[in-house]
Every structure is written in C-alpha cells, then in structure tokens.
Design a protein around this motif. Structure first.
Motif, PDB file in Angstrom:
ATOM      1  N   ALA A 184     -26.618  -0.215   2.837  1.00 42.49           N
ATOM      2  CA  ALA A 184     -27.578   0.620   3.557  1.00 42.49           C
ATOM      3  C   ALA A 184     -29.006   0.228   3.193  1.00 42.49           C
ATOM      4  O   ALA A 184     -29.885   0.121   4.056  1.00 42.49           O
TER       5      ALA A 184
ATOM      6  N   ARG B  72     -27.486   3.438   8.835  1.00 43.85           N
ATOM      7  CA  ARG B  72     -26.961   4.807   8.939  1.00 43.85           C
ATOM      8  C   ARG B  72     -25.440   4.828   8.797  1.00 43.85           C
ATOM      9  O   ARG B  72     -24.875   5.732   8.156  1.00 43.85           O
TER      10      ARG B  72
ATOM     11  N   ASN C 249     -21.074   5.975   2.271  1.00 48.05           N
ATOM     12  CA  ASN C 249     -21.546   6.022   0.887  1.00 48.05           C
ATOM     13  C   ASN C 249     -21.722   4.625   0.294  1.00 48.05           C
ATOM     14  O   ASN C 249     -21.600   4.421  -0.908  1.00 48.05           O
TER      15      ASN C 249
ATOM     16  N   ILE D  43     -32.748   5.810  -1.783  1.00 49.27           N
ATOM     17  CA  ILE D  43     -31.548   5.020  -2.038  1.00 49.27           C
ATOM     18  C   ILE D  43     -31.681   4.258  -3.353  1.00 49.27           C
ATOM     19  O   ILE D  43     -30.740   4.192  -4.152  1.00 49.27           O
TER      20      ILE D  43
ATOM     21  N   LEU E 145     -24.348   2.503  -0.499  1.00 47.16           N
ATOM     22  CA  LEU E 145     -25.801   2.531  -0.633  1.00 47.16           C
ATOM     23  C   LEU E 145     -26.406   1.141  -0.665  1.00 47.16           C
ATOM     24  O   LEU E 145     -27.518   0.928  -0.174  1.00 47.16           O
TER      25      LEU E 145
ATOM     26  N   ILE F  43     -24.585   4.501   5.205  1.00 47.29           N
ATOM     27  CA  ILE F  43     -24.857   5.749   4.484  1.00 47.29           C
ATOM     28  C   ILE F  43     -23.669   6.699   4.619  1.00 47.29           C
ATOM     29  O   ILE F  43     -23.241   7.336   3.652  1.00 47.29           O
TER      30      ILE F  43
END
Length: 378
Positions: A26, A15, A21, A66, A23, A18
């Motif tokens: 994440a 989280r 940004n 994602i 990805l 995320i």
C-alpha cells in the motif's frame, strides 16, 4: 489523460492493499499515486489544479500513517518474531537485509504451486502459454547444466511485459519470481517493484548510487520496473545513468538478478529497441492483451464471491451485457481489471446505501444480495 489513469491505478491498488492489511505494498502504490498527483497539479489549472494538490496532501498524510504503523509493527516483530505484527511487514523484511541478517523468509514455493496460481487467473491464455514454455525451457537448460552440457554462462532470463494497465503484469511478475526461486535459478525469489523515481536522483552521480541500492534489495530475486521507458527521456536527463548502471549490474550478477521491464506496447518496444545493450539482455517479450467482456464478468464474479455477495440471473445478464459493451467501446483509458474493481466498489456503495434505508431486521441474504438497481445501469 495518461497521467490521470496512472494516478487512479496506483491509488486504487493502494486502497485494495490496505483492505488486505498489506501495508508495505500500500505504501509503495500510495507513493506512486502521490507522484502522479503532483504531476497533475503542475500540469493543470484552476479548480482541477487545487483538487490534485488536495489529493496529494491527503495521500501524503496516508503515507505518514502507514510508515508509522510499519515502524510499530517492525518494532513489535523484533520483540515477538512469531506474533501477528510480523505478518504486516513480512514482505518488507524479506526484501531487504537489516543488521547483516536476512529478514523473515517465506516458504519456498514449488513450480506446480506457482503455475497453479497462474492458471487460476482469469484470461491471459497467451501469457499462460508463454510462461509454461519458459518453464519447460528453463528445466531443460538446468538439466544440461547439471550434466556439464551447458555453455557455462547463464542465458538471459530477463523479460519484457507489454500491455495496458490492469492486465495482471505485476501479479504475473510475482509468480515468475516464485518460479525462478522454485527452479533454483534465484535464491530469494522476492519481487522488488520500482518506477523511475525509485531509480533516478536529481544530481550528477546520485542516480547510480540510488539504482545500485535498489538492485541490492532485489539481489537474489526479481527487479520489476514498471513504465521502464520513462528512464529514456533523452537530453541531459539522469535516466540514462540509471539505464547504464542497470545494464552493468545485470551483466555482473547474471546468476543473482532477473529484471522484468513493463509498460505500454509501443513505448516499451521503442525503449528496448533504442539500446543495443537492452536488446541483448531482454530477448523475450510477453504480450498482455486486454480482458474481453466475458473475462471482465468473470473477474467481477470472483470479486463478489470473495466478498460474500450474491445476485440472481437478471443481475448476471445485466453485468455480462455491461462488460461486453465496456470492452467493445473501450478507448485509450480502458483500465481492464481496474475498471472492474472500480465498478464493483460503486455497486457495493449503492447497495450499502439502499440497505441502510431498510427499517427493521435485515437478514444475511438481504445483506449479501446485489439487486438490479445497485448496478445503476440503464
């Protein structure tokens, strides 16, 4: 309880990425959270089992979203290399080769920049000293080699990181990758972070292939294996095949690959001590101690300032007292910086709910200020 702790750690980390940004990272941590959610569902019953299956399904949906965004960003990057889409997948591109060409590479860091990042971290005084000593030792070794006074073989530079979750092991591993790159020990300096499921397959002969593929991505950089002791389950488990493959590749690529294994103190010590090959290749261990109350408050303070929150002296004293008590009463599930992050998220949530009930104009000062009731501390 340890499984639940690992699940929450990776879910919270995903989280956080995320929000940044990021990805690629994440995706990595959501996959690990999914793995633990499935394990928890298999080991629980009733409503708890249903709860973890629901979480697993939700995480699976996150991962698909994602993956789609990463694919779209990579496609956009091919058509517009300098565009913003390339930034989303920069780390993924740097960590692998596609179509025989190197992906986008980040600027080569300096040793001073890397050590500066390390010294900016809260606490970790012992870690900082160990890393500083390692840098000094590496510099001396490299000078000897340049002057023809070395032994001819690269000395083992692989590391063991010991400590509880949330103590900064992955962050320091990234800094070590930068240091090795800056000193010219490694060419790429990328960090490839993996766990057991990234190395071990379910069929005879497949684990070696899977492990070699991961090592190929890490070549020229650092391979970081979290909870490495899960590879050594004994019996007919395929984890031993991954260990054997790893040891051979470490020997064959002594100048092109550095491996850092990490995990809880006792299991990682037993893991290294169980195999003569591991003992000889991992001569250096770095201990990551738990953050104390003062350090946990400093982490909260840094998080709140970064997010543009403010608070007065009363809140400050309440926070300091809370984190001291949290540290002094810590148990086996103590999460260090992860606990601070979770607490900060709850404070923000309560503050948002409080502010949403205010009628009329809301000033910037009101939006930023954390009040005692937002802490929910008795």
């Amino acid at each position: 309880m340890i499984l639940a702790q690992h699940y929450q750690t990776h879910f919270d980390t995903a989280r956080a990425y995320i929000k940044q940004n990021n990805l690629y990272d994440a995706q990595v941590h959501f996959k690990k959270a999914l793995e633990y959610a499935i394990k928890l569902a298999d080991s629980t019953y009733g409503a708890e089992r249903t709860n973890y299956f629901t979480k697993a399904k939700s995480i699976g949906d996150f991962i698909k979203q994602i993956e789609q965004k990463i694919a779209e960003a990579e496609a956009a990057a091919k058509n517009k290399p300098a565009g913003g889409a390339a930034a989303v997948t920069k780390k993924a591109a740097a960590a692998k080769k596609e179509d025989g060409k190197e992906g986008e590479q980040r600027p080569k860091p300096t040793v001073e920049e890397a050590l500066g990042k390390l010294n900016e971290l809260t606490g970790l005084s012992g870690v900082k000293k160990e890393v500083s000593d390692l840098v000094a030792e590496l510099k001396a070794q490299l000078i000897r080699e340049e002057r023809g006074m070395g032994s001819g073989d690269a000395p083992p530079r692989h590391l063991v990181f010991k400590g509880n979750p949330g103590t900064g092991k992955t962050t320091v591993a990234r800094i070590m990758a930068d240091i090795y790159c800056a000193l010219g020990v490694l060419e790429g300096g990328q960090l490839v972070e993996v766990q057991r499921n990234d190395l071990v397959a379910g069929y005879v002969g497949q684990t070696a292939i899977k492990t070699k593929e991961v090592i190929e991505k890490a070549m020229g950089g650092v391979l970081f294996i979290d909870e490495a002791y899960t590879l050594a389950k004994g019996g007919n488990d395929f984890g031993q095949e991954a260990i054997d493959t790893l040891l051979k590749e470490m020997e064959d690529h002594r100048k092109d690959l550095i491996v850092i294994v990490a995990g809880y103190d006792e299991p990682i010590e037993k893991f290294i001590g169980s195999n003569a090959g591991l003992q000889s290749r991992f001569p250096t261990s770095i201990q990551f101690t738990d953050y104390n109350g003062e350090e946990m408050y400093a982490i909260f303070e840094r998080m709140s300032k970064k997010a543009n929150y403010t608070y007065g002296d009363q809140v400050k004293e309440m926070l300091k007292k809370h984190f001291v008590q949290l540290y002094e009463n810590r148990g086996e599930n103590f999460g260090n910086a992860r606990d601070v992050r979770n607490f900060f998220d709850k404070v923000k949530r309560r503050q948002n709910v409080r502010i949403s009930k205010i009628e009329g104009y809301i000033s910037n000062e009101t939006l930023a200020e954390i009040l005692p009731e937002d802490l929910n501390l008795s």
